[in-house]
Write an enzyme that holds these catalytic residues in place. Structure first.
Site, PDB file in Angstrom:
ATOM      1  N   GLU A   1       0.833  -1.213   0.000  1.00 33.33           N
ATOM      2  CA  GLU A   1       0.000   0.000   0.000  1.00 33.33           C
ATOM      3  C   GLU A   1       0.865   1.260   0.000  1.00 33.33           C
ATOM      4  O   GLU A   1       0.530   2.261  -0.646  1.00 33.33           O
ATOM      5  CB  GLU A   1      -0.926  -0.010   1.210  1.00 33.33           C
ATOM      6  CG  GLU A   1      -1.958   1.097   1.198  1.00 33.33           C
ATOM      7  CD  GLU A   1      -2.901   1.016   0.012  1.00 33.33           C
ATOM      8  OE1 GLU A   1      -3.105   2.061  -0.644  1.00 33.33           O
ATOM      9  OE2 GLU A   1      -3.435  -0.079  -0.260  1.00 33.33           O
TER      10      GLU A   1
ATOM     11  N   PHE B   1      -5.391  12.709 -18.083  1.00 35.56           N
ATOM     12  CA  PHE B   1      -5.450  11.264 -18.314  1.00 35.56           C
ATOM     13  C   PHE B   1      -4.412  10.844 -19.343  1.00 35.56           C
ATOM     14  O   PHE B   1      -4.276  11.464 -20.392  1.00 35.56           O
ATOM     15  CB  PHE B   1      -6.838  10.866 -18.799  1.00 35.56           C
ATOM     16  CG  PHE B   1      -6.932   9.399 -19.162  1.00 35.56           C
ATOM     17  CD1 PHE B   1      -7.090   8.438 -18.186  1.00 35.56           C
ATOM     18  CD2 PHE B   1      -6.835   8.998 -20.491  1.00 35.56           C
ATOM     19  CE1 PHE B   1      -7.158   7.092 -18.509  1.00 35.56           C
ATOM     20  CE2 PHE B   1      -6.903   7.649 -20.826  1.00 35.56           C
ATOM     21  CZ  PHE B   1      -7.065   6.701 -19.829  1.00 35.56           C
TER      22      PHE B   1
ATOM     23  N   ASP C   1      -2.719   1.180 -12.030  1.00 35.02           N
ATOM     24  CA  ASP C   1      -3.413  -0.112 -11.995  1.00 35.02           C
ATOM     25  C   ASP C   1      -2.477  -1.235 -11.561  1.00 35.02           C
ATOM     26  O   ASP C   1      -2.872  -2.127 -10.795  1.00 35.02           O
ATOM     27  CB  ASP C   1      -4.014  -0.424 -13.365  1.00 35.02           C
ATOM     28  CG  ASP C   1      -5.193   0.468 -13.702  1.00 35.02           C
ATOM     29  OD1 ASP C   1      -5.671   1.167 -12.791  1.00 35.02           O
ATOM     30  OD2 ASP C   1      -5.622   0.473 -14.864  1.00 35.02           O
TER      31      ASP C   1
END
Length: 229
Positions: free
Chosen positions: A65, A82, A91
């Site tokens: 994490e 983006f 991801d």
């Protein structure tokens, strides 16, 4: 001088932990889950090896994490717009957290289950198939198999039929429980919950194919897996 640098490095590290705790909801969830597991460990006579495995899993999940948060911060620093590569970086980092958390869950179940036999399904009735680690392996296999199918469909640009990972896992777990529990009422409740999940998923998504295919994949993997076990 070296002592000041050492103390500063500790202070910076604690600042990183504090920032991750404050800014990342998933980190708070991981911390709470770790505290719950450690609290449960205090009441059980775990061996030294089992405690070491639990500590190792907790640290691996928290480290994953932390790395995920670091990657997100660097990507956001480079670009606010983006970009496909930015999405891939985030991801992939999130995928590392998912794998580490999944490993921790499997290890936790394998350690705590023998100590919690009083809460096992035998307290509610006989089981048609005794629970064992093969079932954990079956669910893990379903995860990677669904991931492989998603990748295959994506490479063939069949995006409308990439199986849903959520429905695949839910269907696999539900089918596993139905085959494992020899109780009609519990079976009906499991099927009802699964139906509600699939129905909700169908309503909130425009593409129905991934939901249907994911549910079928999970069911088929569970049925075949039980024949092998």
């Amino acid at each position: 001088m070296w002592l000041n640098k050492l103390l500063s490095s500790f202070r910076f590290a604690l600042e990183g932990l504090r920032y991750t705790w404050v800014s990342q909801r998933n980190m708070r969830i991981h911390f709470i889950a770790a505290l719950a597991v450690l609290l449960l460990s205090f009441f059980l006579s775990l061996s030294k090896l089992e405690m070491l495995l639990i500590f190792l899993c907790i640290v691996i999940v928290l480290m994953a994490e932390l790395f995920n948060t670091a990657v997100e911060a660097v990507v956001d620093m480079v670009t606010k717009e983006f970009h496909p590569l930015a999405k891939i970086a985030k991801d992939v980092a999130a995928g590392a957290v998912l794998l580490s958390a999944g490993m921790a869950v499997i290890v936790g179940i394998s350690i705590f289950y023998p100590y919690l036999m009083v809460l096992s399904l035998e307290s509610f009735g006989k089981v048609s198939h005794p629970p064992n680690m093969g079932m954990a392996a079956l669910i893990a296999f379903n995860f990677f198999f669904t991931l492989a199918v998603k990748g295959f469909f994506h490479s063939r640009r069949i995006h409308d039929w990439e199986p849903s990972m959520t429905t695949s896992l839910a269907s696999c777990i539900a089918t596993t429980l139905v085959l494992m529990i020899g109780n009609l009422l519990v079976t009906l409740l499991i099927l009802l919950l699964t139906g509600l999940l699939l129905g909700t998923k169908m309503r909130i998504t425009m593409k129905k194919g991934p939901v249907i295919l994911g549910a079928l994949l999970g069911m088929v993997v569970a049925l075949i897996g039980f024949q092998v076990m």
